[in-house]
Design a protein around this motif. Structure first.
Motif, mmCIF file in Angstrom:
data_model
loop_
_atom_site.group_PDB
_atom_site.id
_atom_site.type_symbol
_atom_site.label_atom_id
_atom_site.label_comp_id
_atom_site.label_asym_id
_atom_site.label_seq_id
_atom_site.Cartn_x
_atom_site.Cartn_y
_atom_site.Cartn_z
ATOM 1 N N GLU A 52 0.943 -1.145 0.076
ATOM 2 C CA GLU A 52 -0.004 -0.005 -0.157
ATOM 3 C C GLU A 52 0.743 1.236 0.005
ATOM 4 O OE1 GLU A 52 -3.384 0.820 -0.353
ATOM 5 O OE2 GLU A 52 -3.440 -1.347 -1.036
ATOM 6 N N ASN A 53 1.945 1.220 0.576
ATOM 7 C CA ASN A 53 2.951 2.386 0.482
ATOM 8 C C ASN A 53 3.217 2.671 -0.922
ATOM 9 O OD1 ASN A 53 4.380 -0.053 0.650
ATOM 10 N ND2 ASN A 53 6.154 1.114 1.321
ATOM 11 N N TYR A 54 3.063 1.999 -1.840
ATOM 12 C CA TYR A 54 3.239 2.441 -3.193
ATOM 13 C C TYR A 54 2.080 2.968 -3.808
ATOM 14 C CZ TYR A 54 8.000 0.151 -3.109
ATOM 15 O OH TYR A 54 9.271 -0.330 -2.774
ATOM 16 N N ASP A 55 1.048 3.114 -3.050
ATOM 17 C CA ASP A 55 -0.075 3.553 -3.732
ATOM 18 C C ASP A 55 -0.156 5.243 -3.381
ATOM 19 O OD1 ASP A 55 -2.579 4.452 -4.331
ATOM 20 O OD2 ASP A 55 -3.767 3.038 -3.426
ATOM 21 N N LYS A 56 -0.135 6.068 -4.588
ATOM 22 C CA LYS A 56 -0.067 7.651 -4.506
ATOM 23 C C LYS A 56 -1.520 8.420 -4.960
ATOM 24 C CE LYS A 56 4.128 8.429 -3.286
ATOM 25 N NZ LYS A 56 4.431 8.944 -2.175
ATOM 26 N N THR A 57 -2.348 7.433 -5.039
ATOM 27 C CA THR A 57 -3.590 7.807 -5.360
ATOM 28 C C THR A 57 -4.110 8.882 -4.534
ATOM 29 O OG1 THR A 57 -4.324 5.719 -6.004
ATOM 30 C CG2 THR A 57 -6.217 7.196 -5.933
ATOM 31 N N ASN A 58 -4.167 9.028 -3.193
ATOM 32 C CA ASN A 58 -4.708 9.983 -2.546
ATOM 33 C C ASN A 58 -3.716 11.340 -2.691
ATOM 34 O OD1 ASN A 58 -6.799 8.456 -1.775
ATOM 35 N ND2 ASN A 58 -5.758 7.844 0.152
ATOM 36 N N ASP A 59 -2.483 11.295 -2.519
ATOM 37 C CA ASP A 59 -1.546 12.233 -2.857
ATOM 38 C C ASP A 59 -1.961 12.988 -4.158
ATOM 39 O OD1 ASP A 59 -0.390 11.782 -0.437
ATOM 40 O OD2 ASP A 59 1.181 10.580 -1.686
ATOM 41 N N LEU A 60 -2.220 12.101 -5.300
ATOM 42 C CA LEU A 60 -2.515 12.629 -6.542
ATOM 43 C C LEU A 60 -3.940 13.387 -6.691
ATOM 44 C CD1 LEU A 60 -1.563 12.982 -9.471
ATOM 45 C CD2 LEU A 60 -2.826 10.837 -10.067
ATOM 46 N N VAL A 61 -4.782 12.844 -5.779
ATOM 47 C CA VAL A 61 -6.176 13.580 -5.892
ATOM 48 C C VAL A 61 -6.064 14.830 -5.038
ATOM 49 C CG1 VAL A 61 -8.470 13.523 -4.587
ATOM 50 C CG2 VAL A 61 -7.605 11.258 -5.793
ATOM 51 N N ASN A 62 -5.228 14.729 -3.980
ATOM 52 C CA ASN A 62 -5.105 16.062 -3.277
ATOM 53 C C ASN A 62 -4.255 17.106 -4.008
ATOM 54 O OD1 ASN A 62 -6.432 15.259 -1.037
ATOM 55 N ND2 ASN A 62 -4.529 14.589 -0.032
ATOM 56 N N PHE A 63 -3.360 16.901 -4.815
ATOM 57 C CA PHE A 63 -2.556 17.503 -5.602
ATOM 58 C C PHE A 63 -3.329 18.135 -6.839
ATOM 59 C CE2 PHE A 63 0.237 18.287 -9.627
ATOM 60 C CZ PHE A 63 1.095 19.164 -8.846
ATOM 61 N N ILE A 64 -4.200 17.291 -7.579
ATOM 62 C CA ILE A 64 -5.034 17.803 -8.642
ATOM 63 C C ILE A 64 -6.186 18.873 -8.076
ATOM 64 C CG2 ILE A 64 -6.811 17.114 -10.257
ATOM 65 C CD1 ILE A 64 -5.138 14.469 -10.740
ATOM 66 N N ASN A 65 -6.594 18.320 -6.836
ATOM 67 C CA ASN A 65 -7.708 19.403 -6.354
ATOM 68 C C ASN A 65 -7.200 20.828 -5.985
ATOM 69 O OD1 ASN A 65 -10.043 17.686 -6.406
ATOM 70 N ND2 ASN A 65 -9.721 16.871 -4.433
ATOM 71 N N THR A 66 -5.924 20.844 -5.748
ATOM 72 C CA THR A 66 -5.229 22.161 -5.353
ATOM 73 C C THR A 66 -5.087 22.843 -6.726
ATOM 74 O OG1 THR A 66 -3.082 21.236 -5.267
ATOM 75 C CG2 THR A 66 -4.393 21.687 -3.303
ATOM 76 N N LYS A 67 -4.618 22.136 -7.712
ATOM 77 C CA LYS A 67 -4.160 22.837 -9.082
ATOM 78 C C LYS A 67 -5.326 22.997 -10.119
ATOM 79 C CE LYS A 67 0.283 22.755 -8.372
ATOM 80 N NZ LYS A 67 1.117 23.752 -8.527
ATOM 81 N N LEU A 68 -6.491 22.326 -10.188
ATOM 82 C CA LEU A 68 -7.608 22.270 -11.173
ATOM 83 C C LEU A 68 -8.758 22.285 -10.571
ATOM 84 C CD1 LEU A 68 -7.658 21.836 -14.309
ATOM 85 C CD2 LEU A 68 -7.941 19.475 -13.602
ATOM 86 N N LYS A 69 -9.533 23.373 -10.851
ATOM 87 C CA LYS A 69 -10.763 23.681 -10.721
ATOM 88 C C LYS A 69 -11.582 23.423 -11.893
ATOM 89 C CE LYS A 69 -9.684 25.028 -6.600
ATOM 90 N NZ LYS A 69 -9.479 24.079 -5.837
ATOM 91 N N TYR A 70 -13.066 23.034 -11.520
ATOM 92 C CA TYR A 70 -13.913 22.492 -12.705
ATOM 93 C C TYR A 70 -14.229 24.045 -13.243
ATOM 94 C CZ TYR A 70 -18.119 20.482 -15.000
ATOM 95 O OH TYR A 70 -18.727 19.968 -16.062
ATOM 96 N N ASP A 71 -14.316 24.024 -14.630
ATOM 97 C CA ASP A 71 -14.795 25.147 -15.270
ATOM 98 C C ASP A 71 -16.505 25.346 -15.444
ATOM 99 O OD1 ASP A 71 -12.167 25.382 -16.082
ATOM 100 O OD2 ASP A 71 -12.400 24.327 -18.166
#
Length: 168
Positions: free
Chosen positions: A149-168
């Motif tokens: 499980e420590n190789y799973d970066k899904t939650n980190d990626l979700v958080n990163f995308i949420n800070t960078k990308l907003k819905y138009d």
């Protein structure tokens, strides 16, 4: 089967190099559903699909109602009139099937377009995320047989995308 064998073989042969390399996996479905941008797309598609299904169901009910009415009067009306009603019903059924097929084709086309747009928008963010976290490879979780499980970066990626990308 060959794919699974290859993955297992690949992991066993290269396990020591994986420890040194930055190779992680993500659940792309979770990224789609849990990022604010992806979730808006999913909700939009669900609403459209729900409306489409309601319309199809209403059309089916209407056809059933017409069929029931024809069956009620079939012994009362002339054979010629009965045949006309059946022919009209057949035409409506053909029209319904065409409408239903077109509705599903349009929905699938829209769904593919929306998902393609999502991946076009997040690809640069994936690259930025990889660079920021010194990741060399991200593998889709569906293609992994087993991993820690420590190789799973899904939650980190979700958080990163949420800070960078907003819905138009």
């Amino acid at each position: 089967m060959n794919k699974i064998f290859f993955i297992i073989f690949f992991f066993f042969i290269s396990y020591s190099s994986f420890a040194q390399e930055s190779i992680f996996f993500v659940d792309i479905d979770k990224v789609l559903n849990e990022t604010s941008y992806g979730n808006k797309i999913v909700q939009k598609l669900k609403n459209i699909n729900s409306n489409n299904l309601k319309n199809i169901e209403n059309d089916e009910k209407e056809l059933k109602k017409i069929e029931d009415e024809i069956n009620k009067v079939k012994n009362v009306i002339s054979e010629e009139e009965f045949k006309k009603k059946i022919d009209n019903l057949k035409i409506k059924i053909i029209s319904y099937r065409e409408k239903k097929n077109n509705t599903f084709k349009e929905y699938n086309s829209l769904k593919n377009k929306e998902l393609e747009n999502f991946f076009v928008k997040i690809t640069p963010l994936l690259e930025e995320f990889m660079e920021k976290n010194s990741i060399k490879i991200i593998i889709e979780k569906k293609n992994i047989l087993i991993a820690q499980e420590n190789y799973d970066k899904t939650n980190d990626l979700v958080n990163f995308i949420n800070t960078k990308l907003k819905y138009d």
